[in-house]
Design an enzyme around this catalytic site. Structure first.
Site, PDB file in Angstrom:
ATOM      1  N   ASP A  16       0.865  -1.186   0.000  1.00 25.65           N
ATOM      2  CA  ASP A  16       0.000   0.000   0.000  1.00 25.65           C
ATOM      3  C   ASP A  16       0.899   1.233   0.000  1.00 25.65           C
ATOM      4  OD1 ASP A  16      -2.387   1.574   0.299  1.00 25.65           O
ATOM      5  OD2 ASP A  16      -1.849   1.865   2.393  1.00 25.65           O
ATOM      6  N   SER A  17       0.296   2.371  -0.267  1.00 24.80           N
ATOM      7  CA  SER A  17       1.044   3.625  -0.204  1.00 24.80           C
ATOM      8  C   SER A  17       1.481   3.949   1.226  1.00 24.80           C
ATOM      9  CB  SER A  17       0.181   4.761  -0.746  1.00 24.80           C
ATOM     10  OG  SER A  17      -1.050   4.803  -0.046  1.00 24.80           O
ATOM     11  N   TYR A  48      -0.572   8.434  -2.597  1.00 30.10           N
ATOM     12  CA  TYR A  48      -0.590   8.122  -4.028  1.00 30.10           C
ATOM     13  C   TYR A  48      -1.810   8.783  -4.705  1.00 30.10           C
ATOM     14  CZ  TYR A  48       2.843   4.245  -3.654  1.00 30.10           C
ATOM     15  OH  TYR A  48       3.956   3.470  -3.469  1.00 30.10           O
ATOM     16  N   GLY A  49      -2.815   9.098  -3.869  1.00 28.20           N
ATOM     17  CA  GLY A  49      -4.130   9.479  -4.379  1.00 28.20           C
ATOM     18  C   GLY A  49      -4.178  10.735  -5.222  1.00 28.20           C
ATOM     19  N   CYS A  79      -3.755  -1.146  -2.019  1.00 24.44           N
ATOM     20  CA  CYS A  79      -4.049   0.258  -2.323  1.00 24.44           C
ATOM     21  C   CYS A  79      -4.979   0.358  -3.537  1.00 24.44           C
ATOM     22  CB  CYS A  79      -2.732   0.962  -2.617  1.00 24.44           C
ATOM     23  SG  CYS A  79      -2.891   2.694  -3.015  1.00 24.44           S
ATOM     24  N   ASN A  80      -6.078   1.076  -3.358  1.00 24.97           N
ATOM     25  CA  ASN A  80      -7.019   1.232  -4.479  1.00 24.97           C
ATOM     26  C   ASN A  80      -6.412   2.034  -5.613  1.00 24.97           C
ATOM     27  OD1 ASN A  80     -10.179   0.558  -3.858  1.00 24.97           O
ATOM     28  ND2 ASN A  80      -8.931   0.763  -2.015  1.00 24.97           N
ATOM     29  N   THR A  81      -5.632   3.049  -5.265  1.00 24.47           N
ATOM     30  CA  THR A  81      -5.035   3.888  -6.305  1.00 24.47           C
ATOM     31  C   THR A  81      -4.051   3.064  -7.133  1.00 24.47           C
ATOM     32  OG1 THR A  81      -5.256   5.751  -4.770  1.00 24.47           O
ATOM     33  CG2 THR A  81      -3.864   6.079  -6.699  1.00 24.47           C
ATOM     34  N   GLU A 159      -6.285   9.380   9.470  1.00 32.57           N
ATOM     35  CA  GLU A 159      -4.918   9.316  10.015  1.00 32.57           C
ATOM     36  C   GLU A 159      -4.743  10.238  11.216  1.00 32.57           C
ATOM     37  OE1 GLU A 159      -1.680   9.054   7.329  1.00 32.57           O
ATOM     38  OE2 GLU A 159      -2.622   7.397   6.253  1.00 32.57           O
ATOM     39  N   CYS A 191     -11.263   2.856  -1.030  1.00 31.36           N
ATOM     40  CA  CYS A 191      -9.990   3.387  -0.541  1.00 31.36           C
ATOM     41  C   CYS A 191      -9.677   2.683   0.755  1.00 31.36           C
ATOM     42  CB  CYS A 191     -10.108   4.900  -0.314  1.00 31.36           C
ATOM     43  SG  CYS A 191      -8.645   5.635   0.435  1.00 31.36           S
ATOM     44  N   THR A 192      -8.384   2.398   0.958  1.00 36.37           N
ATOM     45  CA  THR A 192      -7.963   1.648   2.139  1.00 36.37           C
ATOM     46  C   THR A 192      -8.516   2.201   3.454  1.00 36.37           C
ATOM     47  OG1 THR A 192      -5.991   3.039   2.017  1.00 36.37           O
ATOM     48  CG2 THR A 192      -5.790   0.772   1.230  1.00 36.37           C
ATOM     49  N   HIS A 193      -8.593   3.525   3.557  1.00 36.12           N
ATOM     50  CA  HIS A 193      -8.936   4.137   4.843  1.00 36.12           C
ATOM     51  C   HIS A 193     -10.438   4.171   5.145  1.00 36.12           C
ATOM     52  CE1 HIS A 193      -4.875   5.499   4.278  1.00 36.12           C
ATOM     53  NE2 HIS A 193      -4.858   6.139   5.425  1.00 36.12           N
TER      54      HIS A 193
END
Ligand code: DGL
Length: 272
Positions: A16-17, A48-49, A79-81, A159, A191-193
């Site tokens: 992931d980023s 990365y987004g 990571c989705n991006t 975050e 998205c991961t978050h």
């Protein structure tokens, strides 16, 4: 000596980023507790987004080489991006199975929607890439309609531990009201978050089914490993998870507690 180790006993690589991909790692730990995991978070270059395809392709390639050198048996792009941009390239250029997060999320959404109106939220890069639209068309055909919104403030909110409260709810409403007006009945958290914001999102999107791609990804990983005969033997005990980051391992360790219950071993790694 990793090449001496039987293929199915090797670890799964996850990247992931940054720290967000731990949502995917968490689901993997739950679904496949005996598997060893090597996680790479590109904390030196996150986010990365908001970056371009060529940059993300280069980052993904470097991380992939790192994981292959560690002897992984398969790689999950958490990571989705990075999945939006780099999955086809990585699949075409490496021998081992590469699993992204988009297709599992789409399949899950298709199985849940009644009206065929599906929403997708993610980073700007993910949304602008059109990857989710393409995969939906390929997988489900024309009877589905997809509506998207990028939510650039969600990652910093998570975050900074602001996963609930008035400010967060306002931000969520600002981004999601247009999707509500499109009368979607299913929303992919692309998205991961975003799974960390599930509570607030469902408060705002009452009656809409939320797709946490991390759970769908873990199911896909299990299927892929099983079909390739790569599942770790049943008599193995709980697998270890080791994290590598490109910067500030201590910060990663601190924030990882938000995403994971277990303590993780975090090391700094230099990419070539
Ligand atoms: N991991 C990214 C994603 O899932 C979010 C954070 C970033 O922008 O790098 O798209």
């Amino acid at each position: 000596m990793w090449h001496m180790i039987q293929l199915n006993k090797r670890p799964i690589g996850v990247f992931d980023s940054g720290v967000g991909g731990l949502t995917v790692a968490r689901s993997l730990r739950k679904a496949l507790p005996r598997e060893k995991i090597i996680y790479f978070g590109d904390t030196a270059r996150v986010p990365y987004g908001n970056k371009s395809k060529s940059t993300i392709d280069r980052f993904s390639r470097e991380i992939m080489d790192f994981l292959v050198e560690k002897g992984v048996k398969a790689v999950v792009i958490a990571c989705n991006t990075a999945s939006s941009f780099s999955l086809p390239f990585l699949r075409n250029n490496y021998e081992l199975p590469v699993i992204g997060v988009i297709s599992p999320g789409i399949k899950k959404a298709i199985s849940l929607t009644k009206s065929g109106r599906i929403g997708i939220i993610g980073t700007e890069a993910t949304v602008n890439s059109g990857a989710y639209h393409r995969v939906l068309k390929r997988t489900g055909g024309k009877q589905y309609r997809m509506f998207s919104a990028s939510c650039p403030l969600f990652v910093p909110l998570v975050e900074n531990r602001m996963t609930s409260g008035e400010i967060t709810l306002r931000v969520v409403e600002k981004y999601l009201t247009p999707l509500k007006q499109k009368r979607i009945d299913t929303l992919i958290l692309g998205c991961t978050h975003y799974p960390m914001l599930k509570k607030v999102i469902s408060e705002c999107m009452k009656g809409v089914k939320l797709v946490d791609s991390s759970e769908a990804v873990a199911e896909e990983v299990r299927d892929v490993l099983a079909s390739e005969d790569l599942i770790v033997p049943r008599n193995h005990k709980t697998g270890k998870m080791t994290c590598y980051v490109s910067d500030a391992p201590d910060n990663f360790k601190k924030i990882s507690g938000l995403f994971l219950k277990e303590k993780v071993d975090v090391k700094k790694a230099v990419l070539r």
